[in-house]
Design a protein around this motif. Structure first.
Motif, short mmCIF file in Angstrom:
data_model
loop_
_atom_site.label_atom_id
_atom_site.label_comp_id
_atom_site.label_asym_id
_atom_site.label_seq_id
_atom_site.Cartn_x
_atom_site.Cartn_y
_atom_site.Cartn_z
N GLU A 71 -3.16 16.34 2.35
CA GLU A 71 -3.59 16.00 3.70
C GLU A 71 -4.70 14.95 3.69
O GLU A 71 -4.86 14.22 4.67
N ASP A 72 -5.46 14.90 2.61
CA ASP A 72 -6.57 13.95 2.55
C ASP A 72 -6.19 12.60 1.95
O ASP A 72 -7.04 11.77 1.68
N ALA A 73 -4.88 12.33 1.77
CA ALA A 73 -4.44 11.06 1.20
C ALA A 73 -4.68 9.90 2.17
O ALA A 73 -5.04 8.81 1.75
N GLN A 74 -4.44 10.13 3.45
CA GLN A 74 -4.72 9.10 4.45
C GLN A 74 -6.15 9.28 4.92
O GLN A 74 -6.52 10.33 5.42
N LEU A 75 -6.95 8.25 4.72
CA LEU A 75 -8.38 8.36 4.96
C LEU A 75 -8.81 7.95 6.36
O LEU A 75 -9.94 8.19 6.75
N GLU A 127 0.51 6.63 -3.12
CA GLU A 127 -0.54 7.40 -2.45
C GLU A 127 -0.35 8.88 -2.75
O GLU A 127 0.72 9.32 -3.13
N GLY A 128 -1.42 9.63 -2.58
CA GLY A 128 -1.37 11.07 -2.81
C GLY A 128 -0.53 11.78 -1.77
O GLY A 128 -0.19 11.23 -0.73
N ARG A 129 -0.21 13.03 -2.03
CA ARG A 129 0.62 13.81 -1.13
C ARG A 129 -0.18 14.77 -0.26
O ARG A 129 0.34 15.32 0.68
N ALA A 141 -6.24 3.26 5.66
CA ALA A 141 -6.63 3.32 4.25
C ALA A 141 -6.07 4.60 3.65
O ALA A 141 -6.07 5.65 4.29
N HIS A 142 -5.56 4.49 2.42
CA HIS A 142 -4.96 5.63 1.73
C HIS A 142 -5.51 5.72 0.31
O HIS A 142 -5.75 4.72 -0.33
#
Length: 96
Positions: free
Chosen positions: A61-65, A57-59, A35-36
């Motif tokens: 570190e918290d972009a990949q959940l 998706e965001g860049r 999930a991203h």
């Protein structure tokens, strides 16, 4: 020409049935479902001159959940339903 691609109108119709305050996430990679977070919606033109909208998706570190919830991967048919193996009767130590 019939397109099998989802359009912005299709996406709006699908999103209109959802909670407007819910965060938007992107499910990626059916072989390792993750999930991203979505950070941007961008409109551009593809190589044929057709307008295309990208969900990025965001860049950070918290972009990949993390892993996609199993029920979502099953609903997307990326994974089959997993059932727990049948329970075996426990063996008893002799004399008890």
């Amino acid at each position: 020409m019939t397109s099998t691609e989802m359009t912005v109108g299709d996406l709006i119709d699908l999103l209109s049935a959802c909670d407007p305050n819910a965060p938007v996430r992107q499910a990626m990679n059916p072989f390792f479902p993750m999930a991203h977070r979505l950070a941007q919606v961008l409109q551009s033109v593809d190589e044929t001159g057709r307008t295309v909208v990208y969900l990025a998706e965001g860049r950070g570190e918290d972009a990949q959940l993390g892993h996609l919830p199993p029920e979502v991967a099953v609903a997307l048919t990326w994974q089959g339903p997993v059932q727990a193996p049948p329970r075996r009767t426990r063996r008893r130590v002799s004399g008890n």
